[in-house]
Design an enzyme around this catalytic site. Structure first.
Site, short mmCIF file in Angstrom:
data_model
loop_
_atom_site.label_atom_id
_atom_site.label_comp_id
_atom_site.label_asym_id
_atom_site.label_seq_id
_atom_site.Cartn_x
_atom_site.Cartn_y
_atom_site.Cartn_z
N ASP A 150 0.87 -1.16 0.00
CA ASP A 150 0.00 0.00 0.00
C ASP A 150 0.91 1.23 0.00
O ASP A 150 2.06 1.16 0.41
CB ASP A 150 -0.91 -0.01 1.25
CG ASP A 150 -2.04 1.01 1.11
OD1 ASP A 150 -2.88 1.08 2.00
OD2 ASP A 150 -2.06 1.74 0.09
N ASP A 197 -8.09 -7.19 1.42
CA ASP A 197 -7.04 -7.31 2.45
C ASP A 197 -7.61 -6.76 3.76
O ASP A 197 -8.46 -5.86 3.73
CB ASP A 197 -5.80 -6.49 2.08
CG ASP A 197 -5.91 -5.06 2.57
OD1 ASP A 197 -6.48 -4.24 1.83
OD2 ASP A 197 -5.48 -4.76 3.71
N CYS A 232 -13.53 -26.82 11.08
CA CYS A 232 -12.29 -26.33 10.48
C CYS A 232 -11.25 -27.44 10.50
O CYS A 232 -11.13 -28.17 11.48
CB CYS A 232 -11.78 -25.12 11.27
SG CYS A 232 -10.26 -24.40 10.58
N CYS A 242 -7.93 -26.81 9.97
CA CYS A 242 -6.60 -26.16 9.98
C CYS A 242 -5.71 -26.81 11.04
O CYS A 242 -6.17 -27.56 11.91
CB CYS A 242 -6.74 -24.66 10.24
SG CYS A 242 -6.88 -24.18 11.96
N CYS A 265 -6.97 -26.29 14.62
CA CYS A 265 -8.19 -27.03 14.98
C CYS A 265 -8.00 -28.53 14.97
O CYS A 265 -8.73 -29.26 15.64
CB CYS A 265 -9.32 -26.64 14.03
SG CYS A 265 -9.79 -24.91 14.25
N HIS A 270 -5.43 -19.82 12.73
CA HIS A 270 -6.80 -20.22 12.42
C HIS A 270 -7.57 -19.09 11.73
O HIS A 270 -8.27 -19.32 10.73
CB HIS A 270 -7.55 -20.62 13.70
CG HIS A 270 -9.03 -20.71 13.47
ND1 HIS A 270 -9.64 -21.80 12.89
CD2 HIS A 270 -10.01 -19.80 13.70
CE1 HIS A 270 -10.94 -21.56 12.76
NE2 HIS A 270 -11.20 -20.36 13.24
#
Ligand SMILES: Nc1ccc2nc(N)nc(O)c2c1
Ligand SMILES: [Zn+2]
Length: 375
Positions: A95, A269, A307, A309, A312, A338
């Site tokens: 940015d 974002d 989830c 991931c 998890c 997560h």
């Protein structure tokens, strides 16, 4: 000039008009709509590049203003640019500093030539201009760089907004002229204009006439109600070229990502996942969970039962609550992992819903389960 950034439109959802695409960059090609984790100071806080790759992150953000102050863009350039410096070989977007100048520094004076303000770390007088912001981004070496703009305060009067939009358009042209690496770094224009349709039209007209390789919708996610954001998107995204990527800056929460995709946005974002992760709040398929709450002290289930991931699959709410309560760093790593994974996976589900022409149905199901109020 061979633009380094190309957007390939794969299909449009017949139920909503959302787009499935591929963003081609010098550091790889990535499906859209996509969520881009934010790594302001050349790191997505607490997460390693390997973990970000595991999650499927494609493009990550860094920030001109912050890296200019620390460590200095000259040091990053000496390291061979941001990719080498932070050991990230996929996409990077920086940015331009426009937003930070307005959000971080109290005393600032906007002039035609640029913005005078103070270093938020030590009070030193600073000056940032379209030319300076472009020079810094050329040195940092991101695949996508952003025009230097004014992100106006919300709300702002029509008169103030008109002056600001016209100056941001003049600044965008100066960035194009100052850009030294157009074949390696795609410069995106940022559409402003607040909630005023006439000014969004004027800003889009000015920027599209300058033929940028991509366009961002700026000036949103600055405190306006969600229905204002959605209304602004409804009349702004159709003004942008269909064959170019559209990036909604600073967004966001799961509902805003889905509603932005429905309104034609390809890239998002937000610091949300790592920021709320650091204070122990996680996004789950059943809504937000504040892990410090006593109710989780003996809860040996995963943060999110739906989830898959790393967090998890291997840790329980009771354990993560314990770590967060004891200020153990591993705790915020697990919540950040997560949360970023959750938004990246959400975008994957959105892309699948577009493929099946059912994004409106998906929105209904997701909002119902997450607990978002009805539209
Ligand atoms: N909500 C946001 C977030 C980041 C932004 N960055 C720039 N350069 N301009 C804006 O309007 C932004 C808005
Ligand atoms: Zn998880």
């Amino acid at each position: 000039m061979t633009t380094p950034i190309r957007f390939e439109l794969i299909k449009t959802c017949r139920q909503t008009g959302a787009r499935l695409g591929i963003l081609h960059t010098p550091h790889g090609s990535f499906e859209t709509p996509m969520f881009m984790p934010v790594g302001t100071l050349a790191t997505v806080k607490t997460l390693s590049p390997e973990e970000l790759k595991q999650m499927g992150a494609g493009v990550i953000l860094s920030n001109t203003y912050h890296l200019w102050l620390r460590p200095g863009h000259d040091i990053v350039a000496e390291a061979g640019g941001l990719h080498a410096f932070m050991n990230w070989d996929r996409g990077i977007l920086t940015d331009s500093g426009g937003f930070q100048v307005f959000s971080l520094s109290e005393f600032r004076r906007i002039e035609e030539e640029g913005v005078y303000f103070r270093n938020h770390l030590n009070g030193d007088k600073l000056f940032l201009s379209p030319e300076k912001a472009t020079e810094i981004q050329n040195a940092l070496g991101a695949d996508i760089i952003m025009a230097f703009d004014e992100c106006p305060p919300y709300p702002a009067t029509y008169e103030y907004m008109k002056q600001s939009v016209e100056r941001t358009s003049r600044w965008a042209e100066r960035c194009l002229k100052a850009h030294r690496r157009p074949n390696e770094q795609g410069l995106f224009g940022i559409v402003q204009g607040g909630e005023y349709e006439e000014l969004r039209r004027q800003s889009a007209r000015d920027l599209v006439s300058l033929d940028f390789p991509g366009y961002a919708v700026g000036g949103l996610s600055v405190g306006e109600p969600k229905d204002v954001m959605n209304r602004v998107l409804e009349f702004t995204t159709p003004l942008l070229p269909a064959d170019k990527p559209r990036y909604l800056m600073g967004v966001g929460s799961p509902d805003s990502l889905i509603d932005g995709a429905i309104r034609g946005i390809d890239m998002f974002d937000c610091v949300l996942p790592t920021r709320i992760g650091r204070n122990g709040t996680v996004m789950t398929s059943e809504g937000r969970v504040v892990i410090k709450n006593a109710q989780y002290a003996r809860d040996f289930s995963p943060l999110d039962p739906n989830c898959d991931c790393y967090t998890c699959r291997n840790y329980t709410r009771a354990y993560i609550r314990h770590l967060i309560k004891c200020d153990e760093t591993f705790g915020i790593r697990l919540t950040s992992y997560h949360n970023v994974y959750f938004l990246i996976k959400l975008m994957k589900q959105v892309r699948q819903a577009i493929r099946e022409d059912r994004l409106a149905d998906f929105r209904e199901e997701f909002f119902e389960r997450y607990g978002f109020n009805k539209p």
